[in-house]
Design an enzyme around this catalytic site. Structure first.
Site, PDB file in Angstrom:
ATOM      1  N   CYS A 132     -11.287   2.282  -0.039  1.00  0.00           N
ATOM      2  CA  CYS A 132      -9.871   2.611   0.107  1.00  0.00           C
ATOM      3  C   CYS A 132      -9.467   1.888   1.373  1.00  0.00           C
ATOM      4  O   CYS A 132     -10.183   1.937   2.380  1.00  0.00           O
ATOM      5  CB  CYS A 132      -9.690   4.122   0.271  1.00  0.00           C
ATOM      6  SG  CYS A 132      -8.034   4.585   0.856  1.00  0.00           S
ATOM      7  N   THR A 133      -8.329   1.200   1.329  1.00  0.00           N
ATOM      8  CA  THR A 133      -7.961   0.352   2.476  1.00  0.00           C
ATOM      9  C   THR A 133      -7.655   1.167   3.733  1.00  0.00           C
ATOM     10  O   THR A 133      -7.671   0.629   4.840  1.00  0.00           O
ATOM     11  CB  THR A 133      -6.766  -0.546   2.115  1.00  0.00           C
ATOM     12  OG1 THR A 133      -5.703   0.269   1.592  1.00  0.00           O
ATOM     13  CG2 THR A 133      -7.166  -1.587   1.087  1.00  0.00           C
ATOM     14  N   HIS A 134      -7.390   2.456   3.573  1.00  0.00           N
ATOM     15  CA  HIS A 134      -7.192   3.293   4.757  1.00  0.00           C
ATOM     16  C   HIS A 134      -8.487   3.457   5.570  1.00  0.00           C
ATOM     17  O   HIS A 134      -8.433   3.698   6.780  1.00  0.00           O
ATOM     18  CB  HIS A 134      -6.732   4.700   4.344  1.00  0.00           C
ATOM     19  CG  HIS A 134      -5.269   4.810   4.044  1.00  0.00           C
ATOM     20  ND1 HIS A 134      -4.703   4.306   2.902  1.00  0.00           N
ATOM     21  CD2 HIS A 134      -4.254   5.374   4.764  1.00  0.00           C
ATOM     22  CE1 HIS A 134      -3.402   4.568   2.917  1.00  0.00           C
ATOM     23  NE2 HIS A 134      -3.105   5.206   4.032  1.00  0.00           N
TER      24      HIS A 134
ATOM     25  N   TYR B  80      -1.488   7.577  -3.915  1.00  0.00           N
ATOM     26  CA  TYR B  80      -1.889   7.035  -5.220  1.00  0.00           C
ATOM     27  C   TYR B  80      -3.197   7.675  -5.699  1.00  0.00           C
ATOM     28  O   TYR B  80      -3.415   7.806  -6.904  1.00  0.00           O
ATOM     29  CB  TYR B  80      -2.098   5.514  -5.123  1.00  0.00           C
ATOM     30  CG  TYR B  80      -0.841   4.671  -5.102  1.00  0.00           C
ATOM     31  CD1 TYR B  80       0.437   5.213  -5.232  1.00  0.00           C
ATOM     32  CD2 TYR B  80      -0.946   3.288  -4.955  1.00  0.00           C
ATOM     33  CE1 TYR B  80       1.570   4.404  -5.205  1.00  0.00           C
ATOM     34  CE2 TYR B  80       0.189   2.473  -4.941  1.00  0.00           C
ATOM     35  CZ  TYR B  80       1.438   3.032  -5.058  1.00  0.00           C
ATOM     36  OH  TYR B  80       2.552   2.224  -5.034  1.00  0.00           O
TER      37      TYR B  80
ATOM     38  N   ASP C 209       0.881  -1.175   0.000  1.00  0.00           N
ATOM     39  CA  ASP C 209       0.000   0.000   0.000  1.00  0.00           C
ATOM     40  C   ASP C 209       0.918   1.224   0.000  1.00  0.00           C
ATOM     41  O   ASP C 209       2.150   1.082   0.063  1.00  0.00           O
ATOM     42  CB  ASP C 209      -0.926  -0.008   1.228  1.00  0.00           C
ATOM     43  CG  ASP C 209      -1.925   1.151   1.213  1.00  0.00           C
ATOM     44  OD1 ASP C 209      -2.430   1.503   0.121  1.00  0.00           O
ATOM     45  OD2 ASP C 209      -2.194   1.739   2.280  1.00  0.00           O
TER      46      ASP C 209
ATOM     47  N   CYS D 138      -4.503  -2.121  -1.706  1.00  0.00           N
ATOM     48  CA  CYS D 138      -4.826  -0.737  -2.054  1.00  0.00           C
ATOM     49  C   CYS D 138      -5.834  -0.787  -3.187  1.00  0.00           C
ATOM     50  O   CYS D 138      -5.574  -1.417  -4.222  1.00  0.00           O
ATOM     51  CB  CYS D 138      -3.552  -0.031  -2.500  1.00  0.00           C
ATOM     52  SG  CYS D 138      -3.836   1.580  -3.244  1.00  0.00           S
ATOM     53  N   ASN D 139      -6.990  -0.169  -2.976  1.00  0.00           N
ATOM     54  CA  ASN D 139      -8.019  -0.181  -4.027  1.00  0.00           C
ATOM     55  C   ASN D 139      -7.564   0.582  -5.271  1.00  0.00           C
ATOM     56  O   ASN D 139      -7.807   0.149  -6.393  1.00  0.00           O
ATOM     57  CB  ASN D 139      -9.311   0.479  -3.526  1.00  0.00           C
ATOM     58  CG  ASN D 139     -10.085  -0.390  -2.554  1.00  0.00           C
ATOM     59  OD1 ASN D 139     -11.064  -1.016  -2.914  1.00  0.00           O
ATOM     60  ND2 ASN D 139      -9.638  -0.433  -1.314  1.00  0.00           N
TER      61      ASN D 139
HETATM   62  N1  DGL Z   1      -4.940   2.893   0.510  1.00  0.00           N
HETATM   63  C1  DGL Z   1      -5.082   3.305  -0.863  1.00  0.00           C
HETATM   64  C2  DGL Z   1      -6.379   2.752  -1.458  1.00  0.00           C
HETATM   65  O1  DGL Z   1      -6.870   1.741  -0.998  1.00  0.00           O
HETATM   66  C3  DGL Z   1      -4.977   4.759  -1.217  1.00  0.00           C
HETATM   67  C4  DGL Z   1      -4.257   5.763  -0.467  1.00  0.00           C
HETATM   68  C5  DGL Z   1      -3.563   6.771  -1.360  1.00  0.00           C
HETATM   69  O2  DGL Z   1      -4.216   7.651  -1.945  1.00  0.00           O
HETATM   70  O3  DGL Z   1      -2.356   6.608  -1.475  1.00  0.00           O
HETATM   71  O4  DGL Z   1      -6.900   3.264  -2.402  1.00  0.00           O
END
Ligand code: DGL
Length: 265
Positions: free
Chosen positions: A189-191, A43, A11, A75-76
């Site tokens: 989003c995994t966050h 990302y 991620d 990470c999505n």
């Molecule tokens: N954790 C990431 C996701 O699942 C995105 C975080 C980022 O923008 O870097 O999309």
């Protein structure tokens, strides 16, 4: 296959920990290497072309470096944009993380679903396709938020955050036409599962939050069925793909997830 070959998770930051939790529950002895692409963060604000070039190259380099048996794009954003180029570039099995629209459609009573992801994720045709395939009788309302990614990063560093921020993010969904009927939100989003309690507390009415962690863990368990693991669980390794910032504030949070070895790439 050797017992010590790890599962590799990638991620940009702490988000992948929401995928790691369910994997650890199903596969407690699996050696884990967790890579944080801090140099590529965020990302969600990057272009499709940038991610389709960066993610396969980085994951290929990391997989070789740690001799991974399987990689999870935790990470999505990276998954919905770069899953195909990653699979084309790497010889090991790749598991992606995509918005859990199917389980959300299975439980929504109002038939209005919110998809909360990064800006890059919510604009993808991948999300149109999932909605068409699994939620064709639902209204799917999307909102992209970088602020929520930043809030999860702050929380993992035990830094204080603006208590009104979560309501502001949710208003990006509820404030859209028909948004008041949303009863299920896909944390795309995994966050975001890392701040689910804060989102629930800030929601103007009760909603169900859905994400893909358990499904991904089942997929990893299926793909590694019959493979050898170490006799005992071992501490995990975190690799910082460094942007030059000090990784120290993240260490206590990562230690709580069982990481004792730290490397910088
Ligand atoms: N954790 C990431 C996701 O699942 C995105 C975080 C980022 O923008 O870097 O999309």
């Amino acid at each position: 296959m050797r017992a010590d070959q790890p599962l590799l998770l990638l991620d940009t930051g702490v988000g992948g920990l929401s995928i790691l939790g369910p994997i650890r529950k199903l596969l407690p002895r699996a050696p884990i290497v967790y890579a944080l692409d801090q140099a590529g963060f965020p990302y969600g604000q990057k272009s499709e072309a940038e991610l389709a070039a960066r993610v396969p190259a980085l994951l290929g380099r990391l997989a070789e470096h740690v001799d991974a048996r399987l990689a999870v794009i935790a990470c999505n954003t990276a998954s919905v944009i770069a899953l195909d180029p990653v699979r084309a570039a790497l010889a090991i099995p790749i598991v992606g993380t995509v918005p859990a629209i199917k389980p959300a459609a299975a439980i929504s009573k109002s038939r209005v679903i919110g998809v909360l992801g990064t800006a890059a994720t919510v604009r993808q045709p991948y999300v149109d396709n999932l909605s068409r395939e699994f939620a064709s009788d639902c209204t799917v309302i999307r909102h992209g938020s970088h602020e929520l990614v930043a809030l999860a990063e702050q929380k993992m560093r035990s830094r204080p955050t603006d208590p009104n921020a979560y309501a502001r993010v949710l208003d990006g969904l509820f404030g859209q036409p028909g948004g008041d009927k949303i009863d299920t939100i896909v944390l795309s989003c995994t966050h975001f599962p890392l701040v689910e309690a804060e989102l629930a507390a800030a929601s103007p009415h009760p909603v169900a939050f859905v994400h893909g962690g358990d499904g991904i863990a089942r997929r990893v368990a299926h793909l590694t069925e019959g493979q050898p693991w170490p006799e005992e669980p071992r501490p995990g390794t975190a690799i910082f793909v460094s942007d030059g910032s000090d990784p120290e504030p993240l260490r206590p949070g990562l230690a709580q997830y069982g990481f004792e070895n730290f490397e910088t790439l």
